[in-house]
Design an enzyme around this catalytic site. Structure first.
Site, PDB file in Angstrom:
ATOM      1  CE  LYS A 135      -4.249  -1.395   2.392  1.00 50.81           C
ATOM      2  NZ  LYS A 135      -5.044  -1.205   3.619  1.00 50.81           N
ATOM      3  CD  GLU A 177      -1.062  -0.794  13.330  1.00 54.18           C
ATOM      4  OE1 GLU A 177      -1.721  -1.789  13.015  1.00 54.18           O
ATOM      5  OE2 GLU A 177      -1.515   0.373  13.262  1.00 54.18           O
ATOM      6  CE  LYS A 216       0.398  -5.384   5.590  1.00 54.05           C
ATOM      7  NZ  LYS A 216       0.610  -3.961   5.860  1.00 54.05           N
ATOM      8  NE  ARG A 230      -3.397  -5.137   2.642  1.00 49.58           N
ATOM      9  CZ  ARG A 230      -2.360  -4.738   1.937  1.00 49.58           C
ATOM     10  NH1 ARG A 230      -2.214  -5.143   0.685  1.00 49.58           N
ATOM     11  NH2 ARG A 230      -1.458  -3.922   2.472  1.00 49.58           N
ATOM     12  CG  HIS A 252      -1.515   5.056  14.095  1.00 49.72           C
ATOM     13  ND1 HIS A 252      -2.726   5.263  13.493  1.00 49.72           N
ATOM     14  CD2 HIS A 252      -1.166   3.770  13.809  1.00 49.72           C
ATOM     15  CE1 HIS A 252      -3.091   4.164  12.848  1.00 49.72           C
ATOM     16  NE2 HIS A 252      -2.150   3.234  13.030  1.00 49.72           N
TER      17      HIS A 252
HETATM   18  P1  NAD Z   1       6.858   8.399  10.585  1.00 49.39           P
HETATM   19  O1  NAD Z   1       7.312   7.870   9.297  1.00 49.39           O
HETATM   20  O2  NAD Z   1       6.356   9.790  10.634  1.00 49.39           O
HETATM   21  O3  NAD Z   1       8.014   8.202  11.663  1.00 49.39           O
HETATM   22  C1  NAD Z   1       7.800   8.658  12.971  1.00 49.39           C
HETATM   23  C2  NAD Z   1       8.958   9.549  13.447  1.00 49.39           C
HETATM   24  O4  NAD Z   1      10.076   8.724  13.746  1.00 49.39           O
HETATM   25  C3  NAD Z   1       9.440  10.564  12.421  1.00 49.39           C
HETATM   26  O5  NAD Z   1       9.714  11.771  13.093  1.00 49.39           O
HETATM   27  C4  NAD Z   1      10.733   9.953  11.898  1.00 49.39           C
HETATM   28  O6  NAD Z   1      11.630  10.935  11.435  1.00 49.39           O
HETATM   29  C5  NAD Z   1      11.244   9.254  13.127  1.00 49.39           C
HETATM   30  N1  NAD Z   1      12.122   8.115  12.901  1.00 49.39           N
HETATM   31  C6  NAD Z   1      11.999   7.144  11.962  1.00 49.39           C
HETATM   32  N2  NAD Z   1      12.902   6.181  12.185  1.00 49.39           N
HETATM   33  C7  NAD Z   1      13.626   6.536  13.260  1.00 49.39           C
HETATM   34  C8  NAD Z   1      14.675   5.926  13.985  1.00 49.39           C
HETATM   35  N3  NAD Z   1      15.149   4.713  13.672  1.00 49.39           N
HETATM   36  N4  NAD Z   1      15.181   6.588  15.061  1.00 49.39           N
HETATM   37  C9  NAD Z   1      14.663   7.804  15.434  1.00 49.39           C
HETATM   38  N5  NAD Z   1      13.647   8.407  14.806  1.00 49.39           N
HETATM   39  C10 NAD Z   1      13.139   7.778  13.727  1.00 49.39           C
HETATM   40  O7  NAD Z   1       5.661   7.502  11.208  1.00 49.39           O
HETATM   41  P2  NAD Z   1       5.362   5.931  11.230  1.00 49.39           P
HETATM   42  O8  NAD Z   1       4.610   5.708  12.475  1.00 49.39           O
HETATM   43  O9  NAD Z   1       6.574   5.132  10.954  1.00 49.39           O
HETATM   44  O10 NAD Z   1       4.395   5.748   9.982  1.00 49.39           O
HETATM   45  C11 NAD Z   1       3.127   6.380   9.950  1.00 49.39           C
HETATM   46  C12 NAD Z   1       2.666   6.420   8.515  1.00 49.39           C
HETATM   47  O11 NAD Z   1       2.537   5.070   8.043  1.00 49.39           O
HETATM   48  C13 NAD Z   1       1.307   7.078   8.322  1.00 49.39           C
HETATM   49  O12 NAD Z   1       1.396   7.978   7.255  1.00 49.39           O
HETATM   50  C14 NAD Z   1       0.384   5.926   7.968  1.00 49.39           C
HETATM   51  O13 NAD Z   1      -0.651   6.317   7.106  1.00 49.39           O
HETATM   52  C15 NAD Z   1       1.343   4.989   7.288  1.00 49.39           C
HETATM   53  N6  NAD Z   1       0.925   3.576   7.306  1.00 49.39           N
HETATM   54  C16 NAD Z   1       0.931   2.914   6.118  1.00 49.39           C
HETATM   55  C17 NAD Z   1       0.575   1.577   6.071  1.00 49.39           C
HETATM   56  C18 NAD Z   1       0.667   0.844   4.776  1.00 49.39           C
HETATM   57  O14 NAD Z   1       0.212  -0.312   4.720  1.00 49.39           O
HETATM   58  N7  NAD Z   1       1.237   1.422   3.758  1.00 49.39           N
HETATM   59  C19 NAD Z   1       0.202   0.911   7.252  1.00 49.39           C
HETATM   60  C20 NAD Z   1       0.216   1.615   8.454  1.00 49.39           C
HETATM   61  C21 NAD Z   1       0.582   2.965   8.463  1.00 49.39           C
HETATM   62  N1  GLY Z   2      -2.164  -1.652   7.356  1.00 46.08           N
HETATM   63  C1  GLY Z   2      -3.233  -2.387   6.778  1.00 46.08           C
HETATM   64  C2  GLY Z   2      -2.871  -3.002   5.473  1.00 46.08           C
HETATM   65  O1  GLY Z   2      -1.745  -2.994   5.060  1.00 46.08           O
HETATM   66  O2  GLY Z   2      -3.748  -3.518   4.835  1.00 46.08           O
END
Ligand code: NAD
Ligand code: GLY
Length: 350
Positions: A135, A177, A216, A230, A252
């Site tokens: 995704k 999660e 997953k 899914r 989140h």
């Molecule tokens: P993010 O990418 O914003 O990362 C969170 C914070 O952590 C950021 O400030 C980043 O700079 C920092 N960071 C990243 N790695 C680090 C590390 N190793 N050490 C220190 N800091 C670090 O947030 P997230 O929670 O990783 O991802 C959220 C996003 O994921 C949302 O946009 C959500 O919609 C998306 N998402 C997508 C799917 C999918 O299936 N594609 C599933 C769930 C969530």
């Molecule tokens: N995070 C839900 C999905 O990947 O379907």
């Protein structure tokens, strides 16, 4: 650890690897022509190692945070890919959390109608969820993930060492999660219950990442484009997203955990379920939330749940809810009924 291979019905192949040092392993997976995409925080911590791992590759850095997961940032990345003269044989390497992964995956899907994408997830949430499954998206017109595509990354390189620099709030995001997976996978539920004292410990959480990914991967293999099965991966997320909108101060992961708590209460109210199991699942959620116990405004959440993409219409709320160990159900309620039930459940404290 053995790689987990995913081959979907559309024959798009993807594999998740668990190298000891993901950045060092990049050379093997990215090939000779690549652009590395990351955010400013990850670059500050790991930029030097990225340069060493792929000396010839350009690095494009975005500002950190969801506010930048927008078409403008996507445009900047596509421009950098064109200026780096990437070809159909090149790879886009996304090193970061879910924001970098979603944006990088979409840019790789669009550039020249699709080039290879290598995901190197650096947050627990990205390792356990967003980097796997194809995704990709950006937010648009204030709506999360409104523009996107399904496209499997060629490889995902998961390395628990990145979690050593991750703040506690971000660990909780992944923990939410992981508890969601436990509500879907009975054996993982038993393991988390056994180790409930360690639910906030990043080493323990990291140790269950391969199991969550394997779960997953099987779901994605069977339903890559979310036409049915899914949707189970959204367990807890209908109410969780509404809580996120009405309580922006919460992470989140905390919202997903509260979402599971509310949706477990809804399951008890409307479905035949194993109440003892649900009470144990609730205890797990509360344990993971331990330090985060604000009041949740149930009425505001109910109003915002109307906006969820999973609903057939604003009048009908759809939620995947836990019912018994390893079993879940799709609960559909008229909006008024859902709002009334949430108000009756009221505030949940930990
Ligand atoms: P993010 O990418 O914003 O990362 C969170 C914070 O952590 C950021 O400030 C980043 O700079 C920092 N960071 C990243 N790695 C680090 C590390 N190793 N050490 C220190 N800091 C670090 O947030 P997230 O929670 O990783 O991802 C959220 C996003 O994921 C949302 O946009 C959500 O919609 C998306 N998402 C997508 C799917 C999918 O299936 N594609 C599933 C769930 C969530
Ligand atoms: N995070 C839900 C999905 O990947 O379907």
């Amino acid at each position: 650890m053995r790689p987990i291979r995913i081959r979907t019905k559309t024959e798009e192949a993807s594999a998740v690897y668990f190298p000891r040092d993901a950045l060092r392993a990049l050379k093997k997976y990215a090939g000779d022509s690549a652009l590395i995409f990351t955010d400013e925080n990850v670059f500050r911590l790991y930029g030097e190692r990225m340069r060493e791992s792929l000396p010839g590759a350009k690095i494009h850095v975005m500002p950190a945070g969801e506010a930048h997961k927008v078409p403008e940032t996507l445009g900047g990345l596509l421009q950098a890919m064109a200026e780096a003269e990437l070809t159909r044989a090149s790879a886009l390497v996304a090193v970061g959390g879910g924001v970098v992964g979603d944006l990088g995956g979409l840019a790789a899907a669009l550039y020249m109608r699709g080039i290879r994408c290598i995901q190197v997830p650096t947050t627990l949430l990205a390792q356990v969820d967003s980097s796997v499954g194809g995704k990709t998206a950006v937010d648009f017109c204030g709506v999360k993930n409104l523009i996107g595509a399904f496209r499997q990354p060629e490889a995902v390189l998961v390395d628990g060492a990145f979690l050593q620099t991750l703040p506690a709030r971000e660990i909780l995001c992944g923990a939410g999660e992981i508890v969601k997976y436990a509500a879907l996978d009975g054996a993982l539920f038993d393991l988390l219950r056994e180790r409930r004292e360690d639910l906030c410990d990043s080493s323990f959480l990291s140790s269950v990442v391969p199991r969550c990914i394997a779960f997953k991967a099987e779901i994605v293999r069977r339903d890559p484009q979310e036409s049915g099965l899914r949707r189970c991966l959204n367990l807890g997320h209908t109410t969780g997203h509404a809580i996120e909108l009405s309580h922006p101060e919460l992470s989140h992961g905390a919202c997903v955990l509260y979402g599971i708590l509310y949706e477990s209460a809804l399951a008890k109210r409307y479905l035949q379920c194993d109440e003892e199991y649900l009470s144990r699942l609730e205890a797990l959620c509360k344990r993971a939330l331990s330090a985060h116990a604000p009041g949740i405004d149930a009425a505001a959440c109910a109003r915002l749940a109307r906006l969820d993409k999973k609903n057939r219409s604003a009048e009908q709320i759809a939620a995947v809810v836990p019912v018994r160990k390893g079993e879940f159900a799709l609960l559909e309620l008229a909006y008024e009924e859902y709002a009334h039930a949430l108000n009756q459940i009221g505030e949940i404290t930990c």
